[in-house]
Design a protein around this motif. Structure first.
Motif, PDB file in Angstrom:
ATOM      1  N   LYS A 148       0.836  -1.187   0.000  1.00 53.92           N
ATOM      2  CA  LYS A 148       0.000   0.000   0.000  1.00 53.92           C
ATOM      3  C   LYS A 148       0.882   1.253   0.000  1.00 53.92           C
ATOM      4  O   LYS A 148       1.816   1.374   0.786  1.00 53.92           O
ATOM      5  CB  LYS A 148      -0.916   0.008   1.214  1.00 53.92           C
ATOM      6  CG  LYS A 148      -1.890   1.168   1.244  1.00 53.92           C
ATOM      7  CD  LYS A 148      -2.834   1.072   2.445  1.00 53.92           C
ATOM      8  CE  LYS A 148      -3.823   2.217   2.450  1.00 53.92           C
ATOM      9  NZ  LYS A 148      -4.753   2.142   3.605  1.00 53.92           N
ATOM     10  N   GLY A 149       0.579   2.181  -0.927  1.00 56.03           N
ATOM     11  CA  GLY A 149       1.328   3.434  -1.015  1.00 56.03           C
ATOM     12  C   GLY A 149       2.516   3.391  -1.946  1.00 56.03           C
ATOM     13  O   GLY A 149       3.138   4.439  -2.198  1.00 56.03           O
ATOM     14  N   SER A 150       2.867   2.213  -2.468  1.00 58.62           N
ATOM     15  CA  SER A 150       4.023   2.140  -3.382  1.00 58.62           C
ATOM     16  C   SER A 150       3.657   2.743  -4.738  1.00 58.62           C
ATOM     17  O   SER A 150       2.514   2.671  -5.187  1.00 58.62           O
ATOM     18  CB  SER A 150       4.472   0.691  -3.551  1.00 58.62           C
ATOM     19  OG  SER A 150       3.401  -0.115  -4.035  1.00 58.62           O
ATOM     20  N   VAL A 151       4.649   3.361  -5.390  1.00 53.65           N
ATOM     21  CA  VAL A 151       4.419   4.029  -6.676  1.00 53.65           C
ATOM     22  C   VAL A 151       4.272   2.986  -7.779  1.00 53.65           C
ATOM     23  O   VAL A 151       5.127   2.104  -7.943  1.00 53.65           O
ATOM     24  CB  VAL A 151       5.573   4.992  -7.003  1.00 53.65           C
ATOM     25  CG1 VAL A 151       5.384   5.593  -8.389  1.00 53.65           C
ATOM     26  CG2 VAL A 151       5.672   6.080  -5.941  1.00 53.65           C
ATOM     27  N   LEU A 152       3.184   3.115  -8.543  1.00 54.17           N
ATOM     28  CA  LEU A 152       2.912   2.164  -9.611  1.00 54.17           C
ATOM     29  C   LEU A 152       3.086   2.782 -10.996  1.00 54.17           C
ATOM     30  O   LEU A 152       3.595   2.138 -11.912  1.00 54.17           O
ATOM     31  CB  LEU A 152       1.484   1.620  -9.478  1.00 54.17           C
ATOM     32  CG  LEU A 152       1.100   1.002  -8.131  1.00 54.17           C
ATOM     33  CD1 LEU A 152      -0.327   0.473  -8.195  1.00 54.17           C
ATOM     34  CD2 LEU A 152       2.075  -0.086  -7.736  1.00 54.17           C
ATOM     35  N   PHE A 153       2.627   4.029 -11.166  1.00 58.06           N
ATOM     36  CA  PHE A 153       2.662   4.691 -12.474  1.00 58.06           C
ATOM     37  C   PHE A 153       3.185   6.129 -12.329  1.00 58.06           C
ATOM     38  O   PHE A 153       3.039   6.745 -11.270  1.00 58.06           O
ATOM     39  CB  PHE A 153       1.264   4.751 -13.107  1.00 58.06           C
ATOM     40  CG  PHE A 153       0.683   3.404 -13.432  1.00 58.06           C
ATOM     41  CD1 PHE A 153       0.946   2.801 -14.655  1.00 58.06           C
ATOM     42  CD2 PHE A 153      -0.139   2.748 -12.526  1.00 58.06           C
ATOM     43  CE1 PHE A 153       0.400   1.566 -14.968  1.00 58.06           C
ATOM     44  CE2 PHE A 153      -0.676   1.518 -12.822  1.00 58.06           C
ATOM     45  CZ  PHE A 153      -0.412   0.918 -14.043  1.00 58.06           C
TER      46      PHE A 153
END
Length: 304
Positions: free
Chosen positions: A85-90
Motif C-alpha cells: 500500500k502506497g508504493s508508486v505504480l505509475f
C-alpha cells in the motif's frame, strides 16, 4: 415263444415308465448363492459427516485510477506482482505539461519543469489486471490496473442455512486443498443474505497462508451428529428401486437367508445405523451376494 417275447417287452416298458416317474418326482435342488457374512455392531461411533466446497477468492479488489489526463511515462509493476500500500505504480505527465515543460526548459534549464505526477497503490496485494502500458494516453479517473486486497482473501463456502449455527459454533474449520494440503480456516464473516433458490449463506474462512491462487476449490467437512447404536456394514443394506423401503438378508441357519425389514438412522461411508428391525449383534447378515435375493433364499457361505 411269442408270449415270452411279448412279456419281456412289456416288462421293459413298465420299468422305463417307473424310472421316468421317479425322475419327475425328484426335482433338482435349487442352486445356492455364494455369499459373505458379517455381524452387526453396537460399538461403532457413527458420525454424520457433511462435506461442502470452499472456493478461494478476494472479496475486495481496488482499482488504480489515473489522477490526471496525460501520458503514462513510468510503470513499475507487471501482472501478478505483489505490491504494498502506497508504493508508486505509475508516472503520468499531462499533454500540456509536456509541451510547456519542454519550452521552458529550452529557455532556462534551471526550472527543470516536467509536470509529472505519480499514482500509488491503494492496498497491499497482487496485480490482478493491467490495462495500459508506457506511452498510453489516459483520461483522468481511467482505471490503469486492479489490485487484489490481501486482507480480504479467504475461502467462501455456501453453507445450507440448517447447518449455519453448527458452523458458527465451531469457530474454525480445516480446509482440504486438491493436493491434500490442509489449512485451518477461521470464520471471519457471514453474509447477511440467503440465496433465494438454494437457501444457502456465504461464509468467509480466512487462512494464514495467502499464497494461493484465486478460484481454487477445496473442501470442508464437519460432523452434523454423532451417535452410538446398532449398525451394519453399508453393503449389507438393500433397497427397492425408489429407495422407499430397506432391508437386510439375515441368516437363520448356514444355508437359508430371510428378508428382514429395517429403518435406517445415521449413515456413514462404512456403516448404517439400524433404528428398528429384528436384528441383534449375534445375527449374521449378508454383505456380498445379497443383491436380488428373494425371501428365504438358499445360500452358501463363502469362506474368507
Amino acid at each position: 415263444m411269442k408270449k415270452i417275447i411279448t412279456l419281456i417287452i412289456l416288462s421293459v416298458i413298465v420299468f422305463s415308465c417307473t424310472k421316468t416317474s421317479e425322475a419327475t418326482a425328484k426335482p433338482d435342488a435349487p442352486p445356492k448363492t455364494l455369499v459373505t457374512v458379517a455381524f452387526p455392531s453396537d460399538t461403532v461411533q457413527l458420525n454424520n459427516i457433511i462435506t461442502l466446497n470452499a472456493t478461494s477468492t478476494y472479496l475486495l479488489k481496488s482499482d488504480v485510477k489515473a489522477n490526471s489526463t496525460g501520458y503514462i511515462t513510468k510503470m513499475t509493476i507487471k501482472l501478478a506482482d505483489h505490491v504494498g500500500k502506497g508504493s508508486v505504480l505509475f508516472g503520468l505527465q499531462t499533454k500540456e505539461a509536456r509541451a510547456l515543460g519542454n519550452t521552458i526548459n529550452q529557455l532556462d534549464k534551471s526550472f527543470r519543469f516536467n509536470g509529472a505526477t505519480t499514482v500509488t497503490s491503494p492496498a497491499t496485494g497482487f496485480v490482478a489486471m493491467l490495462n495500459h502500458q508506457i506511452g498510453d494516453y489516459v483520461q483522468d479517473g481511467e482505471v490503469l490496473a486492479t489490485i487484489t486486497d490481501a486482507s480480504s482473501f479467504g475461502f467462501v463456502v455456501d453453507v445450507p442455512y440448517e447447518y449455519l449455527q453448527t458452523i458458527k459454533n465451531k469457530g474454525s474449520l480445516p480446509i482440504t486443498l486438491p493436493d491434500n494440503t490442509i489449512l485451518q480456516g477461521k470464520i471471519a464473516k457471514v453474509m447477511p443474505a440467503v440465496d433465494a433458490v438454494s437457501q444457502t449463506v456465504k461464509v468467509l474462512l480466512q487462512v494464514s497462508n495467502n499464497n494461493i491462487p484465486e478460484n481454487l476449490i477445496g473442501t470442508i467437512s464437519f460432523s452434523k451428529t454423532s451417535a452410538y447404536g446398532l449398525s451394519v456394514p453399508k453393503m449389507a443394506v438393500v433397497s427397492d428401486e425408489i429407495q422407499s423401503s430397506f432391508w437386510v438378508m439375515k441368516l437363520i441357519n448356514d444355508t437359508t437367508a430371510i428378508k428382514t425389514a429395517i429403518k435406517k438412522g445415521i449413515e456413514t461411508d462404512q456403516y448404517i445405523q439400524i433404528k428398528s428391525g429384528d436384528l441383534t449383534t449375534k445375527d449374521r447378515v449378508i454383505i456380498s451376494g445379497n443383491f436380488g435375493l428373494n425371501d428365504t433364499a438358499t445360500v452358501k457361505i463363502q469362506k474368507p
